[in-house]
Each structure stands twice: as C-alpha cells, then as structure tokens.
Design an enzyme around this catalytic site. Structure first.
Site, PDB file in Angstrom:
ATOM      1  N   HIS A   1       3.715   6.678  -6.793  1.00 28.22           N
ATOM      2  CA  HIS A   1       2.999   7.871  -7.255  1.00 28.22           C
ATOM      3  C   HIS A   1       3.937   9.078  -7.241  1.00 28.22           C
ATOM      4  CE1 HIS A   1      -1.229   9.977  -7.138  1.00 28.22           C
ATOM      5  NE2 HIS A   1      -0.570  10.220  -8.253  1.00 28.22           N
TER       6      HIS A   1
ATOM      7  N   HIS B   1       0.829  -1.203   0.000  1.00 31.44           N
ATOM      8  CA  HIS B   1       0.000   0.000   0.000  1.00 31.44           C
ATOM      9  C   HIS B   1       0.867   1.258   0.000  1.00 31.44           C
ATOM     10  CE1 HIS B   1      -3.702   2.315   1.222  1.00 31.44           C
ATOM     11  NE2 HIS B   1      -2.751   3.140   1.668  1.00 31.44           N
ATOM     12  N   GLU B   2       1.770   1.350   0.970  1.00 27.09           N
ATOM     13  CA  GLU B   2       2.612   2.545   1.058  1.00 27.09           C
ATOM     14  C   GLU B   2       3.562   2.655  -0.128  1.00 27.09           C
ATOM     15  OE1 GLU B   2       1.910   4.844   3.046  1.00 27.09           O
ATOM     16  OE2 GLU B   2       0.494   3.685   4.265  1.00 27.09           O
TER      17      GLU B   2
ATOM     18  N   HIS C   1       1.904   4.545  -2.832  1.00 27.84           N
ATOM     19  CA  HIS C   1       2.079   5.995  -2.670  1.00 27.84           C
ATOM     20  C   HIS C   1       3.474   6.408  -3.131  1.00 27.84           C
ATOM     21  CE1 HIS C   1      -1.643   6.881  -0.652  1.00 27.84           C
ATOM     22  NE2 HIS C   1      -1.390   6.125   0.396  1.00 27.84           N
TER      23      HIS C   1
END
Length: 571
Positions: free
Chosen positions: A368, A361-362, A365
């Site tokens: 991104h 999940h992280e 980010h």
C-alpha cells in the site's frame, strides 16, 4: 491563528480555486481536522475543551497503568505435572522460568498474558485452575480495589460526550466517524446486524457440542467459558487430526518472504533485489529494492526476529512517504516488522501458519505504501481512514492460503517437498473451525464500543449494569465474553479505537468481496482486475475511501462473500 485564518479563507473560496480532485480532498480533510480540534469553539467553552483534553489524557494513562498492574500481578501456580496436560514442552519451560521469577523453587506459573493463559486454557485438564485464570482475566480492572477502572470508564465516556457536543456533534461516535469510511453509527449497526445472528447460531451449536462432549467424559457440571478453548483443542485433535507443528517445516521464514514477493510479481510485476550496501539498525534486517521493469519503485526493510529492544507484535511503518510535488517524485521507504523466533544453531526459523499469514498481512500494508502515486505525502500510502487501512493487508491473506500460491513457497525446509494437498485441506478445515466463537467475541466487543460511544446522556451510569444490558440486548451467550470487557478495553479507553473497533470487520467485508471478484474471473491473478486494484492502492487517501472502492469494482461492497467465507451461509 494565522494558519487557521488562511485555511478558512482557502476553504471558503474552494469552489473558485480550480483545485484538482486530490487538492480539494486534502483541503476538506485538513479543514475537518481543524474543526475537530475545536477551532470554532470560543470563550469559556474553549477553556472547558482544554480542561477536557487534559483530563482525558490523564485518564487514558491511568486506565492503562491499572490494567498493566492487574495483568502483571496475577499468578496461577501449580507444582503438579498433570495440570499441564498436553502443553508443548517449550511452553512448559517458559512456565517453569516464570515460576522461578516469582520466587518458587519448582513448579510452573501462568499469567494473564495471552501467550501464557491461552495455551493453558487449551491444554490443562484442571477445570478449577482454568476457571481461576479465566476469571482473573475477565475481572481485570473490576475488583473494587485501587486499580479498579470503572470510575475511569464512567468519567471518560462522560467527558467524550461533553467534548463531542462542544464540537457540534450528537455523540462521540458521530464525531469520530466523520473521518471514516462508515460515516455514521447506523451504517456500522446495519452491517453487524447482518452478521450477528449467523455467528451467534454457529457459536451456540459449538457450545452445545462441547457440553455434550464434557458430559460424555463424566463431568456433569454446567459448561463454562473457561472450558471453551479446552474442548476446541480436543475437537481439533479428534475431528481434524491436526497440530500446528505439522506445518512449521513448510514455512521457513525466507521461503514465506519469497512467497509474498512472488505474489507481488504475479499481481503487479514487481521484483525485489536484496541490498547489502544500505544502512540498517540491526544486523538481522533484510533490505530490498523494489523494481518494476528495472525502474526503482521504493525500498522495503524486513525485520523478522524478536529481540529485547523491540516492541511486541507485527507492524508496518513508512519511513519516507511517497510524494510528487512540483514534479519532484519522492519514492517510498517502508518497513515490515515481526517478532518471530530467530534461527538457532543449525535450526532455521520455522513459522506457524498464522505467523506466515502475518508476513503476507504486513506485506499488504507495505505494498500500500510502495505503490502509492499521489501528490501529497499526507495522503499517500496507508494515510487512509482506519476502517479502510486494514483492507489491503487482510486481502493478502486470501491469496497466501490458495494451493496455487502455497505451491510457490510452502516447501519443506529439508527436502524441498511442497506441502501436501492432504495437509493443506486438514489445515484449512482445522483453522476454520470455531469461527462462530471468534466472530462472536469480537463483535460483542464492537457492539459494546458503539453502545458506549453512541450515548446521548451519561449520568448515573453503572458500568457493569450497562455492559450487561448491552450484551443481553444482542443475546450474547454466557459462555462467551466480549473479547474486551469495559474495564480492560484498552483499545477504546487508552488507545485510539474509540467508536472504531468495528474497523477490522469493515475491512473484512472489503477483502472478502475483493477476493471473491478475483475468483469469479477464474484466475486469482487476473491482470485486468489486478490493474484496477493497484490503481486503488496507488490512490492512497487522495479520495474518499468509498469513492475509491466504487471506482475499483463499480459498486458498493457486498456482505455475502464474507458470510460465505466464515461459513455462516452456504455457497
């Protein structure tokens, strides 16, 4: 004031300035921020706006202080070993430590902190003690004492509405959503109303199943909210024969990290080279240069372990944002931060499936930020609307649990054996169980948030009566509370999520829709689709989020893939 005049002059002339798409979007977003800050409010109204801002800040702090006090002061103590039930030994030891901290010579103390209350509710056979903890949690800030938050909620809602009207909006939600992908409250309600009936139906079915199980054990009382987690754990053990501890040996933290890196290689042709000659702020940090065909893309810091000086949870930061002004391309530096247990002696750091999921999940980010390719730093990477920012992170969780991906990293830390397919199936079945409860408690809190912030009048509100009516209107069953009740809803009354708690669900729609498109190609690493997805990530916040999504898939998001993913409808 000079800056405002210049900004207004530029904004008024924007059609004649031959601005690029990104420059025009930056101008529009900057101007909206000025408007939201109240630059058009003059005279007495401007002075009133200053008073409101000051008071809202004070109320936010007081709300959080009251909540923290009530949370920390609560204790449920027992000196009976049988009350611990099947609580894991590591948590038994923590409860014993807590007991000593609170002045007891022996026994075990449980608090309202989630790592304490949730395992107790899942494992203890003592119904009355479970109920004590459950009610203690549910009544925080609502005990009619000097730490009560009801008056703060009333005043906050009233002041936010007044502020919204001073700025020219009908409601606080209308003000907030100007800068979000959802745009207006009606769009959020429409989405939630599509999901709610299916989620509620599943939760009701599970409740009835648990109630029958409880009666079969000779307990003829009514099934209560404090019974829910206990019977979920029982069904998981009985029906799925699954325990999280079974999978930990397959999720050694370095292997999980490598799994995330391998996924980025498959999708975006990225390589990760560990660096030892770069400054860190803790010896346990790992630092990697990110490369594509040998070309430098950026730097990522991985900070895995808990320590006293570190705040809790998991998060991503951008230490240096990507930009490209006047031909000077600045590469990004990002961090991924976690709070996993550190290796001890010869014992490695082994993660649960949920913790492994958090790594991916992280890392989403992080990608991104790393893949950003825009002109202005303020529009780069994760500088996107809140209801879009969780999408690139949540979508990574879909890949990480695919057998094809698990085979690359989920390997036993001693033997190197790949996690067995039978264990994967058992794990996925157990983890998908109780989806009705998880969705209902979250969505109930989302409805509550929106109901507070779509008010057009705020006189003579009784907080508990308002909340009850809001939950009655959606048919919430009494055995489930909203994830956050009003008096301990810190996300919206002392955090930045007012009129925005829906964001996680909005992003879930996007991530389910996106991964479904990859699966439809027959290849979850489809290069053509991955290239389009990367282009969207690279665009950061340089265009409106919905426009970026339409460019990516050529259409608006679809809700059906999320309904299927959650098991609310068949495939």
């Amino acid at each position: 004031m000079l800056s405002l005049r210049c900004e207004t002059l530029v904004y008024n002339e924007k059609e004649n300035l031959k601005l690029s798409t990104e420059e025009l979007h930056l101008l529009n977003e900057t101007y909206k921020k000025y408007i939201q800050a109240g630059v058009n409010v003059q005279g007495k109204a401007k002075e009133r706006l200053k008073e409101i801002n000051k008071r809202l800040s004070a109320l936010s702090i007081q709300f959080n202080d009251n909540l923290l006090n009530e949370t920390n002061s609560f204790e449920a103590y027992t000196n009976k070993k049988e009350d611990l039930g099947t609580l894991p030994e590591s948590l038994v030891a923590l409860a014993a430590d807590e007991s000593k901290k609170r002045g007891h010579k022996e026994g075990w103390s449980f608090t309202l902190q989630r790592p304490s209350i949730n395992p107790f509710l899942e494992n203890s056979p003592n119904r009355e003690m479970r109920e004590k903890l459950f009610q203690g949690y549910a009544l925080r800030g609502n005990n009619n004492n000097d730490k009560d938050n009801k008056a703060i909620v009333k005043e906050t809602v009233s002041l936010r509405l007044e502020k919204a009207k001073l700025l020219g909006y009908k409601t606080w939600a209308d003000k907030v959503l100007v800068n979000r992908m959802a745009e207006k409250p009606e769009n959020i309600y429409q989405l939630m109303d599509k999901l709610w009936p299916n989620a509620l139906k599943m939760a009701q079915h599970d409740r009835d199943t648990f109630a029958k199980m409880m009666k079969s054990e000779g307990i003829n009382d009514a099934f209560r909210g404090s019974d829910w987690r206990y019977y979920v754990a029982k069904v998981r053990a009985k029906k799925y024969n699954f325990n999280d501890e079974e999978t930990r040996p397959y999720f050694e933290f370095n292997n999980v990290r490598n799994g995330a890196f391998n996924l980025a290689k498959e999708l975006f042709n990225l390589d990760f080279k560990q660096l030892s000659n770069i400054p860190t702020w803790h010896k346990d940090q790992q630092v990697f240069e990110v490369l594509e065909n040998g070309k430098h893309i950026g730097i990522i810091y991985m900070d895995f372990f808990a320590r006293e000086s570190k705040r809790g949870g998991a998060w991503m930061n951008e230490m240096r944002m990507q930009s490209n002004v006047n031909g000077h391309f600045v590469t990004p530096i990002v961090t991924n931060n976690f709070n996993f247990p550190a290796p001890s002696g010869n014992n490695p750091s082994l993660l649960s499936f949920r913790e492994a999921q958090t790594v991916f999940h992280e890392f989403g980010h992080g990608l991104h930020g790393l893949l950003s390719n825009v002109k202005y730093a303020s529009l780069s990477g994760t500088n996107v609307p809140r209801d879009f920012v969780e999408f690139p992170s949540q979508v990574m969780e879909n890949w990480m649990s695919e057998p094809r991906v698990l085979a690359t990293y989920a390997k036993h830390y001693k033997t190197g054996e790949v996690i067995p397919e039978t264990l994967i199936k058992k794990m996925n079945a157990a983890n998908s169980f109780d989806e009705g409860f998880r969705t209902v408690e979250y969505m109930a809190a989302t409805y509550l948030d929106l109901n507070w912030h779509t008010l057009k009048e705020s006189n003579n509100i009784d907080v508990n009566a308002f909340e009850k009516k809001a939950m009655d209107n959606i048919g919430l069953i009494k055995e489930i509370l909203p994830r956050y009740r009003s008096t301990y809803y810190s996300h919206i009354f002392s955090g930045g999520y007012s009129a925005g708690y829906y964001s996680y669900l909005w992003s879930e729609v996007l991530d389910a829709d996106t991964f479904n498109e990859f699966k439809k190609t027959g290849d979850i690493f489809d290069k053509t689709l991955a290239k389009k997805y990367r282009k969207m990530l690279a665009s950061g916040g340089s265009k409106p989020a919905m426009e970026l999504y339409r460019e990516f898939l050529g259409r608006d998001p679809k809700v059906m893939p999320l309904l299927i993913k959650k098991g609310f409808v068949g495939k």
